[in-house]
Design a protein around this motif. Structure first.
Motif, PDB file in Angstrom:
ATOM      1  N   CYS A 144      43.492  27.115  27.440  1.00 29.96           N
ATOM      2  CA  CYS A 144      42.405  26.168  27.351  1.00 29.96           C
ATOM      3  C   CYS A 144      41.498  26.907  26.277  1.00 29.96           C
ATOM      4  CB  CYS A 144      41.555  26.286  28.880  1.00 29.96           C
ATOM      5  SG  CYS A 144      42.352  25.312  29.923  1.00 29.96           S
ATOM      6  N   ALA A 145      41.995  27.404  25.380  1.00 30.36           N
ATOM      7  CA  ALA A 145      41.208  28.041  24.315  1.00 30.36           C
ATOM      8  C   ALA A 145      40.165  26.977  23.702  1.00 30.36           C
ATOM      9  CB  ALA A 145      42.000  28.762  22.953  1.00 30.36           C
ATOM     10  N   PRO A 146      38.855  27.417  23.363  1.00 25.61           N
ATOM     11  CA  PRO A 146      38.456  28.794  23.500  1.00 25.61           C
ATOM     12  C   PRO A 146      37.697  29.252  24.818  1.00 25.61           C
ATOM     13  CG  PRO A 146      36.765  27.545  22.522  1.00 25.61           C
ATOM     14  CD  PRO A 146      37.846  26.730  22.830  1.00 25.61           C
ATOM     15  N   SER A 147      37.908  28.306  25.851  1.00 27.98           N
ATOM     16  CA  SER A 147      37.029  28.597  27.203  1.00 27.98           C
ATOM     17  C   SER A 147      37.969  29.178  28.112  1.00 27.98           C
ATOM     18  CB  SER A 147      36.655  27.181  27.558  1.00 27.98           C
ATOM     19  OG  SER A 147      37.837  26.330  27.894  1.00 27.98           O
ATOM     20  N   CYS A 148      38.999  29.977  27.623  1.00 26.72           N
ATOM     21  CA  CYS A 148      39.960  30.406  28.784  1.00 26.72           C
ATOM     22  C   CYS A 148      39.213  31.746  29.356  1.00 26.72           C
ATOM     23  CB  CYS A 148      41.047  31.022  28.055  1.00 26.72           C
ATOM     24  SG  CYS A 148      42.218  32.183  28.994  1.00 26.72           S
ATOM     25  N   ASN A 149      39.534  31.840  30.657  1.00 26.15           N
ATOM     26  CA  ASN A 149      38.551  32.510  31.329  1.00 26.15           C
ATOM     27  C   ASN A 149      39.502  33.826  31.790  1.00 26.15           C
ATOM     28  OD1 ASN A 149      37.418  34.038  33.962  1.00 26.15           O
ATOM     29  ND2 ASN A 149      35.570  32.600  33.320  1.00 26.15           N
ATOM     30  N   LYS A 150      39.277  35.112  31.111  1.00 24.18           N
ATOM     31  CA  LYS A 150      40.125  36.185  31.574  1.00 24.18           C
ATOM     32  C   LYS A 150      40.090  36.393  33.120  1.00 24.18           C
ATOM     33  CE  LYS A 150      40.158  41.338  31.060  1.00 24.18           C
ATOM     34  NZ  LYS A 150      39.740  42.417  30.302  1.00 24.18           N
ATOM     35  N   GLY A 151      38.976  36.274  33.955  1.00 25.18           N
ATOM     36  CA  GLY A 151      38.823  36.666  35.177  1.00 25.18           C
ATOM     37  C   GLY A 151      39.764  35.791  36.071  1.00 25.18           C
ATOM     38  N   ILE A 152      39.838  34.466  35.813  1.00 28.48           N
ATOM     39  CA  ILE A 152      40.652  33.449  36.276  1.00 28.48           C
ATOM     40  C   ILE A 152      42.194  33.756  36.264  1.00 28.48           C
ATOM     41  CG2 ILE A 152      41.420  31.130  36.397  1.00 28.48           C
ATOM     42  CD1 ILE A 152      38.618  30.283  35.678  1.00 28.48           C
ATOM     43  N   VAL A 153      42.428  34.414  35.162  1.00 26.68           N
ATOM     44  CA  VAL A 153      43.809  34.549  34.869  1.00 26.68           C
ATOM     45  C   VAL A 153      44.203  35.647  35.573  1.00 26.68           C
ATOM     46  CG1 VAL A 153      45.512  35.208  33.109  1.00 26.68           C
ATOM     47  CG2 VAL A 153      43.818  33.394  32.739  1.00 26.68           C
TER      48      VAL A 153
END
Length: 287
Positions: A144-153
């Protein structure tokens, strides 16, 4: 038999997207994957379907369906198998946001700790279904770049690791080898990893816990089945094998790097712990 390689073993450099990635095992092929190599990150290899073998730190394991391998940074491994499934990696920078995070990962009932002996984890059908859902969620989020969320992963990864922890405990109970736990042994592992090249006396490690060597040995024996000296020797021997098999270093150079002053004594130490001399081990690896 391992491939004949006389160059320093590389840390594999793959076109990773950042501090975390997940990909189908079928896409995990390049010039290094079927040769002995190592990584500077944590790696999870999940075989949904597999047939063949997988070498981890000079020990070959049969690969079967629904099998999970967990690798720490620096472990040497080699794939020699047909495979379908997923691999994922994550770096310390990705996972360890703070000190508590680092302690949590190392404390996952020793998921990435091998004092009880390394081995793959057999995954149940229900857990496999949960794994599949989590891998799909992780893959969807990082794409989901650029909105990828590190916390979710990271939350998805935590769920995956918790399920793996439960499966490891189930495996242990089924083989009548329940895992005991003592936080001091986790701390000892860290000390050994930091100092095994320079500190070869049990007294050094016992002093770090304000314990006598005898008491620290009792704790490690109860938890791991090994004394502090045996754990220390295991680590030294492993590093010796890695250097003998995958570097140009002479036996004398390896001896000094591992804190031995006398190459002859180091050779006796290695043979006493492996049944073979350092030079014979090196020659055997290159046959």
């Amino acid at each position: 038999m391992l491939a004949n390689r006389s160059i320093d073993i590389p840390y594999q450099q793959l076109p990773f997207k950042g501090q975390f990635n997940i990909s189908p095992l079928g896409a995990f092929r390049n010039e290094l994957t079927d040769q002995p190599h190592r990584h500077d990150h944590f790696q999870i290899i999940w075989f949904i379907k597999g047939k063949g073998r997988h070498m981890v730190d000079f020990v070959w394991y049969d690969v079967d369906d629904n099998m999970l391998f967990l690798l720490r940074p620096g472990q040497v491994h080699q794939l020699d198998c047909e495979r379908e499934g997923y691999f994922m990696y994550f770096t310390e920078q990705f996972y360890f946001t703070n000190k508590h995070d680092k302690e949590t990962l190392y404390d996952f009932s020793n998921l990435f700790d091998h004092w009880h002996g390394y081995g793959p984890i057999t995954i149940s059908e229900n857990t496999g279904k949960s794994f599949l859902g989590l891998t799909e969620l992780m893959a969807r989020e990082i794409n989901c770049a650029p909105s990828c969320n590190k916390g979710i992963v990271k939350h998805y990864l935590n769920a995956f690791l918790l399920l793996a922890e439960r499966e490891k405990k189930r495996n242990a109970s089924e083989t009548m080898m329940p895992l005991s736990h003592d936080g001091r042994v986790v701390q000892l592992r860290r000390l050994l990893e930091q100092h095994y090249q320079t500190e070869h006396q049990v007294t050094f490690y016992a002093n770090a816990f304000a314990l006598t060597p005898k008491r620290l040995n009792e704790i490690t024996k109860d938890t791991t089945g090994r004394t502090v000296t045996e754990l220390l020797h295991d680590r030294i021997v492993l590093e010796s094998k890695r250097n003998l098999a995958f570097s140009h270093k002479s036996v004398k150079e390896i001896c000094y790097e591992l804190g031995f002053e006398d190459p002859a004594y180091f050779s006796r130490f290695f043979k006493n712990n492996t049944g073979i001399s350092p030079q014979d081990f090196r020659e055997m690896m290159f046959k």
